[in-house]
Design an enzyme around this catalytic site. Structure first.
Site, short mmCIF file in Angstrom:
data_model
loop_
_atom_site.label_atom_id
_atom_site.label_comp_id
_atom_site.label_asym_id
_atom_site.label_seq_id
_atom_site.Cartn_x
_atom_site.Cartn_y
_atom_site.Cartn_z
CB THR A 9 61.89 48.94 41.02
OG1 THR A 9 60.66 48.62 41.65
CG2 THR A 9 61.74 50.25 40.26
CG LEU A 21 50.82 45.06 37.71
CD1 LEU A 21 51.17 45.95 36.52
CD2 LEU A 21 52.07 44.82 38.56
NE ARG A 77 28.53 50.75 51.02
CZ ARG A 77 28.04 51.97 51.04
NH1 ARG A 77 27.52 52.49 49.96
NH2 ARG A 77 28.08 52.69 52.15
CD GLN A 134 43.91 47.42 61.18
OE1 GLN A 134 44.22 46.81 60.17
NE2 GLN A 134 42.67 47.46 61.65
CB ALA A 135 46.84 54.64 60.99
CG PHE A 192 52.81 50.22 52.00
CD1 PHE A 192 53.70 50.19 50.94
CD2 PHE A 192 51.75 51.14 51.95
CE1 PHE A 192 53.55 51.05 49.85
CE2 PHE A 192 51.60 52.01 50.86
CZ PHE A 192 52.50 51.96 49.82
CB CYS A 242 54.98 42.99 46.69
SG CYS A 242 55.73 41.38 46.40
NE ARG A 277 62.53 40.14 49.14
CZ ARG A 277 61.93 39.35 48.25
NH1 ARG A 277 62.36 39.33 47.01
NH2 ARG A 277 60.91 38.61 48.59
P1 NAD Z 1 62.86 35.95 45.38
O1 NAD Z 1 63.94 36.90 45.06
O2 NAD Z 1 62.68 35.48 46.79
O3 NAD Z 1 63.04 34.61 44.49
C1 NAD Z 1 63.39 34.62 43.16
C2 NAD Z 1 64.38 33.49 42.93
O4 NAD Z 1 64.57 33.32 41.54
C3 NAD Z 1 65.75 33.72 43.53
O5 NAD Z 1 66.06 32.69 44.45
C4 NAD Z 1 66.68 33.72 42.32
O6 NAD Z 1 67.95 33.12 42.61
C5 NAD Z 1 65.91 32.89 41.33
N1 NAD Z 1 66.28 33.12 39.93
C6 NAD Z 1 66.43 34.30 39.28
N2 NAD Z 1 66.73 34.07 37.98
C7 NAD Z 1 66.77 32.73 37.80
C8 NAD Z 1 67.01 31.88 36.68
N3 NAD Z 1 67.25 32.38 35.47
N4 NAD Z 1 66.97 30.54 36.86
C9 NAD Z 1 66.72 30.02 38.10
N5 NAD Z 1 66.47 30.78 39.18
C10 NAD Z 1 66.49 32.12 39.04
O7 NAD Z 1 61.52 36.59 44.85
P2 NAD Z 1 60.01 36.32 45.36
O8 NAD Z 1 59.71 37.15 46.54
O9 NAD Z 1 59.80 34.85 45.41
O10 NAD Z 1 59.20 36.93 44.15
C11 NAD Z 1 59.15 36.30 42.89
C12 NAD Z 1 58.09 36.97 42.06
O11 NAD Z 1 56.81 36.78 42.69
C13 NAD Z 1 58.26 38.47 41.92
O12 NAD Z 1 57.83 38.83 40.63
C14 NAD Z 1 57.32 39.03 42.95
O13 NAD Z 1 56.86 40.30 42.61
C15 NAD Z 1 56.18 38.04 42.92
N6 NAD Z 1 55.40 37.95 44.17
C16 NAD Z 1 56.02 37.99 45.38
C17 NAD Z 1 55.27 37.86 46.54
C18 NAD Z 1 55.92 37.89 47.88
O14 NAD Z 1 55.20 37.96 48.87
N7 NAD Z 1 57.24 37.82 47.98
C19 NAD Z 1 53.87 37.68 46.45
C20 NAD Z 1 53.29 37.61 45.21
C21 NAD Z 1 54.06 37.75 44.07
#
Ligand code: NAD
Length: 516
Positions: free
Chosen positions: A115, A242, A283, A290-291, A295, A299, A369
């Site tokens: 964000t 989303l 459904r 679970q309460a 969260f 994400c 995070r």
């Molecule tokens: P993360 O911060 O763990 O990993 C992102 C990586 O990208 C970092 O290691 C960073 O150094 C690298 N990076 C950034 N800019 C770069 C560039 N220009 N060149 C090379 N490397 C670069 O993030 P994440 O948790 O893996 O999430 C990544 C995306 O996936 C997000 O959009 C997130 O919303 C989505 N997502 C995350 C999850 C989850 O459970 N963490 C699940 C589904 C979707």
């Protein structure tokens, strides 16, 4: 469509690393290069101590990264052994971004999209600057015909932004941009990737768009049944990710709202019974009902803010407000919990020690995070306790500290917070123990009086343990806690067999390239 020989993942994070590893595992003829700018992270991916903890991940990475002569590999957390051919390594982690992009037929963009914290849309809009930056590098280096895949979770319409950047740098070449959001859940990433509920691929509904989608489908088709691969248009795909997270988060807030009613009602209505009853409805289904204390994680909140921001931009204020209500409920639940602890301890924490067990945003991951714990710690720190101690069996101290540093506590408040490497040290002499991550090590710990935000919740999550005799945790209480077999080591990692084992350097430090 021509055969895919080389795939590049940009971003070796919680999504990029595991997804690349599973794709490489199932496609031994494709070279999968995972690149990241963060040298420490890449070094950790090349070591035995991976930067993220997921059951079975080390085994998958070792098989694809180092090659194997095995024919059948059983992966922890998976019921069935996986059959593999003796194979050459085909998974490479490096910081060599440009060459990996240049040779790739398919390029996944998996960078972070947090964000925005500044300027227009601060606190609600997604910051896609890392996507823009990665796309610029792609535009300057990708070969003609390379397929660009948006894997990160992005605002609806980002595929068009990517397309525009590509067009600006390479007006003479046309690239296809696909949306392929990731639905894995941290803590069960390997299992989710091995047996996905669905793979979603969004593409332009043109001949070349559909061809690109077919090429990506073939990569997943190596292990995912056809009927689980859903193809739609690009923007439905972006929006679906989303909405998926918003709906999951909403289910949690639904039950947290009910937990407040149960607690105030006074006639013994039990939120767990209500969950059980409604979850039996086919459904509705039983999951995510679970309460608890709410969260956390990187994400849910971010993606709801993202969805609400989109609605606001479209002048749909009622729609935005509807989704933001899920977040308001979440915050309310967290605050209710903190207040409850303070009230239980006679309205003041001054001179008292509070122990927090669990800092990861959920069990089974080392991801800190936006964890629930950090919010609760912030609230409790306002009460100026003598000491707040934290123990988590899976998180690195450096990651915990990083997260705490973000919440803007004063120096005095920060000095009161101590990260312990053993639970015993954390709970000794505490006036309350707050269990804020449902690690299995903490499940069932019941000492003295217990207060739960979710009334009579069978889960330990959100349980606070208030000492039985006297004012603080006693030796007797500690003995009782021992009964539930808590881990005594502070930081754990997987050994080559996928079992948790103590890890001396923390996850940040193991980026120093130490092998084994
Ligand atoms: P993360 O911060 O763990 O990993 C992102 C990586 O990208 C970092 O290691 C960073 O150094 C690298 N990076 C950034 N800019 C770069 C560039 N220009 N060149 C090379 N490397 C670069 O993030 P994440 O948790 O893996 O999430 C990544 C995306 O996936 C997000 O959009 C997130 O919303 C989505 N997502 C995350 C999850 C989850 O459970 N963490 C699940 C589904 C979707």
């Amino acid at each position: 469509t021509k055969a895919t020989r080389s795939i590049c993942f940009i971003g070796a994070g919680f999504v990029g690393g595991p997804t690349a590893a599973i794709i490489a595992l199932h496609n031994p003829d494709i070279t999968v290069n995972v690149v990241d700018l963060n040298e420490q992270r890449v070094a950790a991916w090349n070591s035995t101590y991976l930067p993220i903890h997921e059951t079975g991940l080390l085994k998958v990475v070792r098989t694809a990264r180092d090659g194997t002569l095995d024919t059948v590999v059983s992966l922890p957390g998976l019921a069935e052994p996986v059959e593999l051919k003796a194979r050459q390594p085909n998974l490479v982690f490096s910081t060599n971004v440009v060459p990996a992009i240049a040779e790739a037929d398919i390029i996944f963009i998996c960078v972070n999209t947090p964000t925005k914290t500044y300027g227009v849309g601060a606190g609600s809009m997604a910051d896609i600057s890392a996507i823009e930056s990665a796309t610029r590098t792609v535009a300057q280096n990708a070969k003609e015909g390379a397929i660009i895949v948006e894997k990160s979770t992005v605002p609806c319409g980002t595929a068009r932004v990517i397309q525009d950047i590509l067009c600006y740098y390479r007006p003479e070449t046309s690239f296809e941009v696909l949306s392929n959001p990731e639905f894995l859940a941290e803590g069960t990433a390997v299992e989710n990737l091995m047996h996905p509920d669905r793979i979603l691929i969004g593409s332009a509904q043109t001949l070349t768009g559909l061809e690109a989608a077919a090429a990506l489908k073939k990569v997943y088709g190596a292990w995912v049944p056809d009927e689980r691969i859903v193809t739609v248009n690009t923007f439905s795909s972006e929006l679906a990710k989303l909405v998926a997270n918003a709906v999951l988060a909403q289910r949690i807030s639904n039950m947290n709202a009910v937990s407040a009613i149960c607690e105030e009602f006074g006639l013994g209505a039990d939120v767990d019974d209500v969950s059980l009853a409604i979850g039996k409805d086919s459904r509705v289904g039983p999951k995510f009902l679970q309460a608890g204390v709410g969260f956390g994680g990187s994400c849910f909140e971010k993606d709801i803010l993202n969805l609400a921001y989109l609605a606001t931009e479209l002048h749909l204020d009622v729609v935005a407000d509807y989704w933001l209500g899920v977040l308001r409920m979440n915050e309310y639940q967290r605050q209710r919990y903190s207040r409850k602890i303070v009230r239980e301890l006679n309205g003041s924490l001054r001179g008292k020690k509070i122990a927090v067990l669990g800092f990861a945003f959920k069990d089974g991951t080392n991801d800190t995070r936006n964890s629930i714990a950090v919010h609760i710690i912030k609230d409790l720190a306002e009460e100026m306790p003598l000491d707040i101690t934290i123990f988590d069996p899976g998180c690195a101290s450096a990651d915990i500290l990083d997260e705490i540093q973000k919440i803007g506590l004063s120096q005095i408040q920060l000095e009161r917070i101590r990260i312990c490497t053993g639970w015993r040290d954390a709970v000794q002499d505490a006036s309350a123990v707050c269990v804020l991550t449902p690690w299995k090590q903490f499940r069932g710990c019941q000492v003295g009086r217990t207060t739960k935000v979710a009334a009579k919740s069978a889960k330990t999550f959100g349980l606070s343990v208030i000492p039985s005799a006297g004012e603080t945790i006693t030796e007797m209480d500690i003995l009782a806690l021992e009964d539930v077999a808590m881990q005594q080591t502070g930081i754990l990692s997987e050994d080559p067999l996928g079992r948790l084992r103590p890890l001396s350097p923390c996850s940040k430090e193991c980026g120093d390239g130490k092998l084994g």
